[in-house]
Design a protein around this motif. Structure first.
Motif, PDB file in Angstrom:
ATOM      1  N   ASP A  95       0.557  -1.069   0.577  1.00  0.00           N
ATOM      2  CA  ASP A  95       0.121  -0.091   0.073  1.00  0.00           C
ATOM      3  C   ASP A  95       1.041   1.406  -0.401  1.00  0.00           C
ATOM      4  N   VAL A  96       1.740   0.947   1.110  1.00  0.00           N
ATOM      5  CA  VAL A  96       2.880   2.173   0.839  1.00  0.00           C
ATOM      6  C   VAL A  96       3.452   2.289  -0.879  1.00  0.00           C
ATOM      7  N   LEU A  97       4.106   1.635  -1.043  1.00  0.00           N
ATOM      8  CA  LEU A  97       4.579   1.588  -2.580  1.00  0.00           C
ATOM      9  C   LEU A  97       3.622   1.710  -3.611  1.00  0.00           C
ATOM     10  N   ARG A  98       2.410   1.541  -3.328  1.00  0.00           N
ATOM     11  CA  ARG A  98       1.311   2.139  -4.457  1.00  0.00           C
ATOM     12  C   ARG A  98       1.061   3.636  -4.342  1.00  0.00           C
ATOM     13  N   GLU A  99       1.296   4.575  -3.378  1.00  0.00           N
ATOM     14  CA  GLU A  99       0.705   5.461  -3.090  1.00  0.00           C
ATOM     15  C   GLU A  99       2.278   6.358  -4.090  1.00  0.00           C
ATOM     16  N   ASP A 100       3.586   5.933  -3.443  1.00  0.00           N
ATOM     17  CA  ASP A 100       4.726   6.469  -3.898  1.00  0.00           C
ATOM     18  C   ASP A 100       4.528   6.268  -5.297  1.00  0.00           C
ATOM     19  N   VAL A 101       4.089   5.246  -5.936  1.00  0.00           N
ATOM     20  CA  VAL A 101       4.356   5.359  -7.370  1.00  0.00           C
ATOM     21  C   VAL A 101       3.338   6.140  -7.744  1.00  0.00           C
ATOM     22  N   ALA A 102       1.670   6.641  -7.289  1.00  0.00           N
ATOM     23  CA  ALA A 102       0.886   7.586  -7.370  1.00  0.00           C
ATOM     24  C   ALA A 102       1.813   9.010  -7.552  1.00  0.00           C
ATOM     25  N   TRP A 103       2.678   9.146  -6.432  1.00  0.00           N
ATOM     26  CA  TRP A 103       3.130  10.147  -5.825  1.00  0.00           C
ATOM     27  C   TRP A 103       4.061  10.588  -7.396  1.00  0.00           C
ATOM     28  N   VAL A 104       4.778   9.766  -8.005  1.00  0.00           N
ATOM     29  CA  VAL A 104       5.814   9.791  -9.162  1.00  0.00           C
ATOM     30  C   VAL A 104       5.299  10.239 -10.904  1.00  0.00           C
ATOM     31  N   LEU A 105       4.392   9.579 -10.531  1.00  0.00           N
ATOM     32  CA  LEU A 105       3.086   9.517 -11.749  1.00  0.00           C
ATOM     33  C   LEU A 105       2.206  10.615 -11.436  1.00  0.00           C
ATOM     34  N   ARG A 106       2.116  11.510 -11.251  1.00  0.00           N
ATOM     35  CA  ARG A 106       1.255  12.624 -11.463  1.00  0.00           C
ATOM     36  C   ARG A 106       1.528  13.322 -12.123  1.00  0.00           C
ATOM     37  N   PRO A 107       0.012  14.105 -12.703  1.00  0.00           N
ATOM     38  CA  PRO A 107       0.580  14.795 -13.945  1.00  0.00           C
ATOM     39  C   PRO A 107       1.534  15.932 -13.434  1.00  0.00           C
ATOM     40  N   PRO A 108       2.037  17.173 -14.399  1.00  0.00           N
ATOM     41  CA  PRO A 108       3.239  17.742 -14.208  1.00  0.00           C
ATOM     42  C   PRO A 108       1.932  19.052 -13.500  1.00  0.00           C
ATOM     43  N   GLY A 109       2.847  20.140 -12.410  1.00  0.00           N
ATOM     44  CA  GLY A 109       1.735  20.641 -12.226  1.00  0.00           C
ATOM     45  C   GLY A 109       1.484  21.161 -11.214  1.00  0.00           C
TER      46      GLY A 109
END
Length: 209
Positions: A195-209
């Motif tokens: 679950d923690v890694l899933r949150e990190d992945v979401a942070w990495v792939l967040r849209p620019p801006g």
């Protein structure tokens, strides 16, 4: 220019590096990492020590290269190149290899092995061999994570300028999760770690801006 044992110029042989690493793997398999020395590997490869040192000027460099070679086969690319699967799901599948073994019963021993390796690299009883081994694993892990992210960059799922920050951030998180799961009576289990890694992945792939 590289020279042979008798001082004459030796022909450039790129396959020599592979020959040396194969010999190092044989020494490792038969006698353990502590036996992987320039002298032992050169003898196993049928080469002079000076020839081996052309490719690996120090024992640390030899051990680091061997450690990188040992980790790479254990990290699969899985579905990272399948655009039919959401980018976040693909990246998580790849990253979870650092915290989940194919057999859940093997996880405690895998974590213990990781802890011993880290302690020999940075702990009070650190050794040059331990540091070189750990450096090899870190380099191999970084190369694979960077490769996974590069696929997502080509698809437009990740800005290229974010990769240089994402690689160390993700690997630092993985180390922290491993440490957390090792703590006595830790509430951190595999499911929570994912679950923690899933949150990190979401942070990495967040849209620019």
């Amino acid at each position: 220019m590289r020279t042979q044992e008798d001082g004459r110029r030796a022909p450039f042989r790129p396959d020599r590096r592979e020959q040396i690493l194969l010999a190092a793997e044989q020494v490792l398999a038969e006698e353990g990492m502590a036996a992987v020395s320039v002298r032992a590997v050169a003898e196993r490869a049928g080469l002079g020590a000076s020839t081996l040192r052309y490719w690996f000027p120090s024992q640390d460099q030899l051990v680091t290269a061997l450690a990188r070679r040992q980790l790479h086969p254990h990290l699969e690319d899985r579905r990272i190149s399948d655009p039919g699967v959401p980018a976040a799901e693909r990246l998580l599948e790849c990253l979870q290899q650092f915290v989940v073994t194919s057999d859940p019963e093997d996880l405690p021993s895998a974590l213990d092995h990781w802890a011993v390796m880290v302690s020999l690299a940075v702990g009070p009883h650190a050794t040059p061999l331990g540091r070189a081994t750990y450096a090899g694993f870190v380099e191999a892990a970084a190369e694979r994570v960077e490769g996974w992210l590069a696929v997502l960059v080509t698809e437009g799922a990740l800005p290229a300028e974010r990769v240089s920050l994402a690689v160390p951030a993700l690997l630092t998180r993985v180390d922290g999760l491993a440490l957390g799961m090792l703590r006595p009576a830790s509430p951190l289990d595999v499911g929570t770690a994912l679950d923690v890694l899933r949150e990190d992945v979401a942070w990495v792939l967040r849209p620019p801006g």
